[in-house]
Design a protein around this motif. Structure first.
Motif, PDB file in Angstrom:
ATOM      1  N   VAL A 213      -5.582  -0.646  -2.909  1.00 41.39           N
ATOM      2  CA  VAL A 213      -6.788  -1.406  -3.200  1.00 41.39           C
ATOM      3  C   VAL A 213      -6.818  -2.521  -2.162  1.00 41.39           C
ATOM      4  N   VAL A 214      -7.942  -2.653  -1.469  1.00 38.45           N
ATOM      5  CA  VAL A 214      -8.084  -3.666  -0.428  1.00 38.45           C
ATOM      6  C   VAL A 214      -9.332  -4.491  -0.736  1.00 38.45           C
ATOM      7  N   ALA A 215      -9.169  -5.818  -0.745  1.00 37.22           N
ATOM      8  CA  ALA A 215     -10.295  -6.732  -0.960  1.00 37.22           C
ATOM      9  C   ALA A 215     -10.752  -7.269   0.389  1.00 37.22           C
ATOM     10  N   GLN A 216     -12.074  -7.309   0.570  1.00 38.00           N
ATOM     11  CA  GLN A 216     -12.660  -7.891   1.779  1.00 38.00           C
ATOM     12  C   GLN A 216     -13.728  -8.889   1.378  1.00 38.00           C
ATOM     13  N   ASP A 217     -13.802  -9.978   2.140  1.00 36.45           N
ATOM     14  CA  ASP A 217     -14.868 -10.951   1.901  1.00 36.45           C
ATOM     15  C   ASP A 217     -16.169 -10.409   2.510  1.00 36.45           C
ATOM     16  N   PRO A 218     -17.299 -11.100   2.318  1.00 35.18           N
ATOM     17  CA  PRO A 218     -18.578 -10.595   2.825  1.00 35.18           C
ATOM     18  C   PRO A 218     -18.618 -10.368   4.344  1.00 35.18           C
ATOM     19  N   GLU A 219     -17.739 -11.041   5.098  1.00 34.23           N
ATOM     20  CA  GLU A 219     -17.694 -10.847   6.554  1.00 34.23           C
ATOM     21  C   GLU A 219     -16.756  -9.706   6.959  1.00 34.23           C
ATOM     22  N   GLY A 220     -16.148  -9.048   5.980  1.00 27.24           N
ATOM     23  CA  GLY A 220     -15.259  -7.929   6.283  1.00 27.24           C
ATOM     24  C   GLY A 220     -13.820  -8.303   6.545  1.00 27.24           C
ATOM     25  N   VAL A 221     -13.436  -9.547   6.242  1.00 30.96           N
ATOM     26  CA  VAL A 221     -12.055 -10.002   6.443  1.00 30.96           C
ATOM     27  C   VAL A 221     -11.238  -9.663   5.189  1.00 30.96           C
ATOM     28  N   VAL A 222     -10.078  -9.043   5.381  1.00 29.49           N
ATOM     29  CA  VAL A 222      -9.205  -8.690   4.257  1.00 29.49           C
ATOM     30  C   VAL A 222      -8.671  -9.956   3.606  1.00 29.49           C
ATOM     31  N   THR A 223      -8.828 -10.038   2.286  1.00 26.84           N
ATOM     32  CA  THR A 223      -8.359 -11.193   1.518  1.00 26.84           C
ATOM     33  C   THR A 223      -7.425 -10.794   0.378  1.00 26.84           C
ATOM     34  N   GLY A 224      -7.082  -9.518   0.311  1.00 28.94           N
ATOM     35  CA  GLY A 224      -6.172  -9.083  -0.738  1.00 28.94           C
ATOM     36  C   GLY A 224      -5.827  -7.620  -0.597  1.00 28.94           C
ATOM     37  N   THR A 225      -4.674  -7.265  -1.144  1.00 25.14           N
ATOM     38  CA  THR A 225      -4.239  -5.874  -1.111  1.00 25.14           C
ATOM     39  C   THR A 225      -3.282  -5.590  -2.259  1.00 25.14           C
ATOM     40  N   ALA A 226      -3.249  -4.338  -2.646  1.00 25.16           N
ATOM     41  CA  ALA A 226      -2.306  -3.863  -3.655  1.00 25.16           C
ATOM     42  C   ALA A 226      -1.946  -2.425  -3.293  1.00 25.16           C
ATOM     43  N   ARG A 227      -0.694  -2.068  -3.540  1.00 25.37           N
ATOM     44  CA  ARG A 227      -0.225  -0.711  -3.258  1.00 25.37           C
ATOM     45  C   ARG A 227       0.278  -0.108  -4.558  1.00 25.37           C
ATOM     46  N   LEU A 228      -0.151   1.109  -4.832  1.00 21.03           N
ATOM     47  CA  LEU A 228       0.262   1.825  -6.041  1.00 21.03           C
ATOM     48  C   LEU A 228       1.016   3.093  -5.654  1.00 21.03           C
ATOM     49  N   LEU A 229       2.180   3.271  -6.277  1.00 20.09           N
ATOM     50  CA  LEU A 229       3.025   4.429  -5.995  1.00 20.09           C
ATOM     51  C   LEU A 229       3.425   5.120  -7.292  1.00 20.09           C
ATOM     52  N   PRO A 230       3.387   6.445  -7.313  1.00 17.93           N
ATOM     53  CA  PRO A 230       3.887   7.152  -8.497  1.00 17.93           C
ATOM     54  C   PRO A 230       5.412   7.027  -8.550  1.00 17.93           C
ATOM     55  N   THR A 231       5.955   6.906  -9.733  1.00 19.97           N
ATOM     56  CA  THR A 231       7.417   6.803  -9.838  1.00 19.97           C
ATOM     57  C   THR A 231       8.083   8.175  -9.835  1.00 19.97           C
ATOM     58  N   THR A 232       7.294   9.226  -9.674  1.00 17.70           N
ATOM     59  CA  THR A 232       7.859  10.570  -9.567  1.00 17.70           C
ATOM     60  C   THR A 232       8.322  10.872  -8.136  1.00 17.70           C
ATOM     61  N   ARG A 233       8.058   9.947  -7.219  1.00 18.30           N
ATOM     62  CA  ARG A 233       8.525  10.022  -5.831  1.00 18.30           C
ATOM     63  C   ARG A 233       9.240   8.712  -5.529  1.00 18.30           C
ATOM     64  N   PRO A 234       9.999   8.611  -4.446  1.00 19.25           N
ATOM     65  CA  PRO A 234      10.695   7.354  -4.142  1.00 19.25           C
ATOM     66  C   PRO A 234       9.732   6.153  -4.095  1.00 19.25           C
ATOM     67  N   TYR A 235      10.192   5.029  -4.626  1.00 17.73           N
ATOM     68  CA  TYR A 235       9.386   3.807  -4.653  1.00 17.73           C
ATOM     69  C   TYR A 235      10.278   2.602  -4.404  1.00 17.73           C
ATOM     70  N   LEU A 236       9.645   1.480  -4.060  1.00 16.71           N
ATOM     71  CA  LEU A 236      10.341   0.281  -3.603  1.00 16.71           C
ATOM     72  C   LEU A 236      11.379  -0.231  -4.606  1.00 16.71           C
ATOM     73  N   LEU A 237      11.002  -0.428  -5.844  1.00 20.39           N
ATOM     74  CA  LEU A 237      11.929  -0.972  -6.840  1.00 20.39           C
ATOM     75  C   LEU A 237      13.154  -0.068  -6.966  1.00 20.39           C
ATOM     76  N   GLN A 238      12.920   1.218  -6.966  1.00 20.03           N
ATOM     77  CA  GLN A 238      14.004   2.195  -7.094  1.00 20.03           C
ATOM     78  C   GLN A 238      14.977   2.129  -5.914  1.00 20.03           C
ATOM     79  N   LYS A 239      14.459   1.962  -4.719  1.00 20.06           N
ATOM     80  CA  LYS A 239      15.292   2.004  -3.520  1.00 20.06           C
ATOM     81  C   LYS A 239      15.898   0.657  -3.136  1.00 20.06           C
ATOM     82  N   ALA A 240      15.161  -0.437  -3.359  1.00 19.48           N
ATOM     83  CA  ALA A 240      15.620  -1.731  -2.848  1.00 19.48           C
ATOM     84  C   ALA A 240      15.996  -2.754  -3.924  1.00 19.48           C
ATOM     85  N   PHE A 241      15.521  -2.568  -5.151  1.00 13.64           N
ATOM     86  CA  PHE A 241      15.733  -3.602  -6.167  1.00 13.64           C
ATOM     87  C   PHE A 241      16.258  -3.032  -7.489  1.00 13.64           C
TER      88      PHE A 241
END
Length: 187
Positions: free
Chosen positions: A54-82
């Motif tokens: 999910v990527v948020a952009q302001d009215p001028e097209g500048v990115v102001t936010g992001t989120a990444r979603l991963l299924p836990t049925t495949r490798p994911y950050l928490l599983q590998k690093a934390f």
């Protein structure tokens, strides 16, 4: 604010590049995380074909936010690093549990502090968009690794979360693994 969502095959390449530069500014530049990057683009092994953004952009097209979603049925950050943040319990590997990572809602052109911005409306909206998208993928629960401050901001914004284990220090900041019930969050 505009929100765009999808996998790398759906989102325009220019938007993905802007997102990578935004993530670099937030996670490497602002937070000082020691991440391996390709120039000014922050991507890692979890940015792959099945990753949903999910990527948020302001009215001028500048990115102001992001989120990444991963299924836990495949490798994911928490599983590998934390793994240590999960309190010794077995980590999720289930189609109804998805990981939320690389969540950020900082507008670098705003004079407001990052803490104020994180509790602002567009951060809550970005979170709701991520939850909505995760639900459409079949998620009933989101898991995430976050600074403890985000736990307070979630609570203040009306989102409930539960710690999966004890906090630990990472890059000088206390972090914690959280479980978030998607079904309790209104769209």
């Amino acid at each position: 604010m505009q929100y765009f969502a999808g996998t790398p095959h759906v989102l325009p390449p220019a938007l993905l590049a802007d997102m990578g530069r935004y993530r670099y500014r937030v996670f490497v530049g602002k937070l000082g995380w020691p991440l391996q990057c390709d120039g000014d683009l922050e991507y890692d092994e979890f940015d792959r074909e099945d990753t949903v953004y999910v990527v948020a952009q302001d009215p001028e097209g500048v990115v102001t936010g992001t989120a990444r979603l991963l299924p836990t049925t495949r490798p994911y950050l928490l599983q590998k690093a934390f793994r240590n943040l999960w309190g010794g319990n077995e980590l999720p590997d289930c189609h109804t549990v998805w990981e939320l990572s690389r969540f950020a809602a900082v507008d670098f052109r705003s004079s407001a502090s990052s803490e104020v911005q994180a509790s602002a409306g567009h951060a809550r909206d970005l979170f709701r968009k991520a939850v909505s998208l995760a639900r459409r993928q079949g998620a009933k629960t989101l898991i995430t690794v976050s600074p403890i401050g985000m736990e307070r901001l979630l609570r203040a914004s009306g989102f409930s979360s539960m710690r999966a284990g004890a906090p630990t220090m990472c890059c000088g900041v206390p972090i914690v693994a959280l479980k978030i019930d998607c079904e309790d969050i209104e769209e």
